[in-house]
Design a protein around this motif. Sequence first.
Motif, PDB file in Angstrom:
ATOM      1  N   GLN A  53     -37.282  56.905  43.209  1.00 42.97           N
ATOM      2  CA  GLN A  53     -36.219  57.829  42.843  1.00 42.97           C
ATOM      3  C   GLN A  53     -35.894  57.737  41.358  1.00 42.97           C
ATOM      4  O   GLN A  53     -36.314  56.806  40.665  1.00 42.97           O
ATOM      5  CB  GLN A  53     -34.952  57.517  43.647  1.00 42.97           C
ATOM      6  CG  GLN A  53     -35.129  57.569  45.143  1.00 42.97           C
ATOM      7  CD  GLN A  53     -33.841  57.257  45.863  1.00 42.97           C
ATOM      8  OE1 GLN A  53     -32.804  57.891  45.605  1.00 42.97           O
ATOM      9  NE2 GLN A  53     -33.872  56.309  46.764  1.00 42.97           N
ATOM     10  N   THR A  54     -35.101  58.688  40.911  1.00 37.07           N
ATOM     11  CA  THR A  54     -34.598  58.672  39.539  1.00 37.07           C
ATOM     12  C   THR A  54     -33.853  57.369  39.266  1.00 37.07           C
ATOM     13  O   THR A  54     -33.048  56.935  40.077  1.00 37.07           O
ATOM     14  CB  THR A  54     -33.650  59.857  39.315  1.00 37.07           C
ATOM     15  OG1 THR A  54     -34.382  61.076  39.466  1.00 37.07           O
ATOM     16  CG2 THR A  54     -33.030  59.809  37.934  1.00 37.07           C
ATOM     17  N   ASP A  97     -37.524  59.110  35.233  1.00 43.38           N
ATOM     18  CA  ASP A  97     -36.461  59.948  34.676  1.00 43.38           C
ATOM     19  C   ASP A  97     -35.862  60.877  35.723  1.00 43.38           C
ATOM     20  O   ASP A  97     -36.229  60.829  36.912  1.00 43.38           O
ATOM     21  CB  ASP A  97     -36.970  60.726  33.461  1.00 43.38           C
ATOM     22  CG  ASP A  97     -37.973  61.824  33.807  1.00 43.38           C
ATOM     23  OD1 ASP A  97     -38.106  62.186  35.002  1.00 43.38           O
ATOM     24  OD2 ASP A  97     -38.631  62.345  32.886  1.00 43.38           O
ATOM     25  N   GLU A  98     -34.941  61.730  35.300  1.00 39.09           N
ATOM     26  CA  GLU A  98     -34.214  62.588  36.239  1.00 39.09           C
ATOM     27  C   GLU A  98     -35.110  63.591  36.945  1.00 39.09           C
ATOM     28  O   GLU A  98     -34.731  64.179  37.971  1.00 39.09           O
ATOM     29  CB  GLU A  98     -33.088  63.341  35.514  1.00 39.09           C
ATOM     30  CG  GLU A  98     -33.521  64.328  34.449  1.00 39.09           C
ATOM     31  CD  GLU A  98     -33.776  63.666  33.103  1.00 39.09           C
ATOM     32  OE1 GLU A  98     -33.989  64.401  32.118  1.00 39.09           O
ATOM     33  OE2 GLU A  98     -33.751  62.412  33.029  1.00 39.09           O
ATOM     34  N   ASN A  99     -36.309  63.803  36.422  1.00 41.08           N
ATOM     35  CA  ASN A  99     -37.274  64.706  37.062  1.00 41.08           C
ATOM     36  C   ASN A  99     -38.325  63.963  37.869  1.00 41.08           C
ATOM     37  O   ASN A  99     -39.283  64.575  38.348  1.00 41.08           O
ATOM     38  CB  ASN A  99     -37.962  65.580  36.002  1.00 41.08           C
ATOM     39  CG  ASN A  99     -36.983  66.473  35.265  1.00 41.08           C
ATOM     40  OD1 ASN A  99     -36.149  67.129  35.892  1.00 41.08           O
ATOM     41  ND2 ASN A  99     -37.058  66.490  33.939  1.00 41.08           N
ATOM     42  N   GLY A 100     -38.162  62.639  38.001  1.00 38.49           N
ATOM     43  CA  GLY A 100     -39.127  61.846  38.762  1.00 38.49           C
ATOM     44  C   GLY A 100     -40.403  61.558  38.008  1.00 38.49           C
ATOM     45  O   GLY A 100     -41.437  61.264  38.622  1.00 38.49           O
ATOM     46  N   ILE A 101     -40.333  61.620  36.672  1.00 39.07           N
ATOM     47  CA  ILE A 101     -41.534  61.489  35.842  1.00 39.07           C
ATOM     48  C   ILE A 101     -41.504  60.183  35.057  1.00 39.07           C
ATOM     49  O   ILE A 101     -40.436  59.721  34.637  1.00 39.07           O
ATOM     50  CB  ILE A 101     -41.647  62.685  34.876  1.00 39.07           C
ATOM     51  CG1 ILE A 101     -41.901  63.972  35.681  1.00 39.07           C
ATOM     52  CG2 ILE A 101     -42.748  62.482  33.842  1.00 39.07           C
ATOM     53  CD1 ILE A 101     -41.892  65.233  34.834  1.00 39.07           C
ATOM     54  N   ARG A 109     -47.418  62.153  30.943  1.00 38.76           N
ATOM     55  CA  ARG A 109     -46.290  62.275  31.876  1.00 38.76           C
ATOM     56  C   ARG A 109     -46.805  62.547  33.291  1.00 38.76           C
ATOM     57  O   ARG A 109     -47.537  63.509  33.517  1.00 38.76           O
ATOM     58  CB  ARG A 109     -45.348  63.395  31.423  1.00 38.76           C
ATOM     59  CG  ARG A 109     -44.622  63.063  30.131  1.00 38.76           C
ATOM     60  CD  ARG A 109     -43.867  64.255  29.564  1.00 38.76           C
ATOM     61  NE  ARG A 109     -42.871  64.775  30.495  1.00 38.76           N
ATOM     62  CZ  ARG A 109     -41.672  64.236  30.683  1.00 38.76           C
ATOM     63  NH1 ARG A 109     -41.317  63.139  30.016  1.00 38.76           N
ATOM     64  NH2 ARG A 109     -40.801  64.789  31.522  1.00 38.76           N
ATOM     65  N   LYS A 111     -45.638  62.679  37.464  1.00 40.73           N
ATOM     66  CA  LYS A 111     -44.548  62.750  38.432  1.00 40.73           C
ATOM     67  C   LYS A 111     -44.863  61.878  39.637  1.00 40.73           C
ATOM     68  O   LYS A 111     -45.835  62.127  40.360  1.00 40.73           O
ATOM     69  CB  LYS A 111     -44.303  64.193  38.881  1.00 40.73           C
ATOM     70  CG  LYS A 111     -43.122  64.349  39.839  1.00 40.73           C
ATOM     71  CD  LYS A 111     -42.872  65.802  40.166  1.00 40.73           C
ATOM     72  CE  LYS A 111     -41.746  65.973  41.180  1.00 40.73           C
ATOM     73  NZ  LYS A 111     -40.458  65.435  40.694  1.00 40.73           N
ATOM     74  N   GLY A 113     -41.839  60.523  41.333  1.00 42.94           N
ATOM     75  CA  GLY A 113     -40.583  60.556  42.083  1.00 42.94           C
ATOM     76  C   GLY A 113     -40.759  61.283  43.395  1.00 42.94           C
ATOM     77  O   GLY A 113     -41.462  62.297  43.481  1.00 42.94           O
ATOM     78  N   ASN A 193     -32.490  61.528  47.206  1.00 43.44           N
ATOM     79  CA  ASN A 193     -32.824  62.953  47.083  1.00 43.44           C
ATOM     80  C   ASN A 193     -31.576  63.838  47.111  1.00 43.44           C
ATOM     81  O   ASN A 193     -31.561  64.910  47.728  1.00 43.44           O
ATOM     82  CB  ASN A 193     -33.783  63.364  48.201  1.00 43.44           C
ATOM     83  CG  ASN A 193     -35.075  62.579  48.163  1.00 43.44           C
ATOM     84  OD1 ASN A 193     -35.625  62.304  47.098  1.00 43.44           O
ATOM     85  ND2 ASN A 193     -35.575  62.192  49.333  1.00 43.44           N
TER      86      ASN A 193
END
Length: 259
Positions: A53-54, A97-101, A109, A111, A113, A193
């Motif tokens: 998760q973030t 990060d907040e985008n799951g990256i 980069r 993903k 998440g 989530n």
Amino acid sequence: MKSVINKRNIIIFILLPLIFSCSRRNLGYFSNYGDEKLLTEDITLKPKQPIIQTGDLLQISVTDANPAAAAPFNRISSNTTSTNSASVNSQEGYLVDENGIIDFPILGRIKIGGQTKAEAKLSLTNLLTNYLGNPMVSIRYLNYRITVLGEVRSPSTFLVPSERINLIEALGMAGDLTIYGKRENIKIINEANGVRTVAQLDLNDKAILDSPYYYLQPNDIVYVEPVTARKDQSSLTRSNISLVLGIISAASLVILNFR
């Protein structure tokens, strides 16, 4: 006659706190297991795999038959001599990060998440096969933690290096419940989530061993609610008050008998 009635009323008034203080609570765990000396049963519950998760901090290492080829894919701490483990971990880890990256060397980069560790490991391995002959990826949480609050002896936030912990282990780390902890109403608070879930478990009931919330997830909060006696107490606990009143009651009975 009036004197006898007054004495009787005094005795009843004094004994009332003792009667209420004798109310019993079930302080045991799994009380409905019965008195069997040996009980064997199949374990049907398996821990859920945590979802990345973030805000998660991950340690990701890449190995290959050719160590030199794998080296560029491993983040090297610029402060490996530091004695502050938190400082070292923050530099070695990958922050989601907040985008799951995450920002991964060479690959850029990525993903991850919303994936389990196994899924993220497979994704990275597939990407690394374009650069390495036989890449092997290892992923660990650096911030796998749970928080235990309320009526426990040592409330705190605990890191879980094993990345697996159940409710009983978490309560043990916090020094177990105090006598004021409401064992039939343990709250497990989980956020994942964008959804917050609050589950209530009863330590008196063996059914919690099969609850999907028995095994805790990263960042779970365990809250032990206090019983009413704890809520109502001020400077003294109700048990101490009952003890003092009990002594007074006994002394009063002795005095009345001698009169």
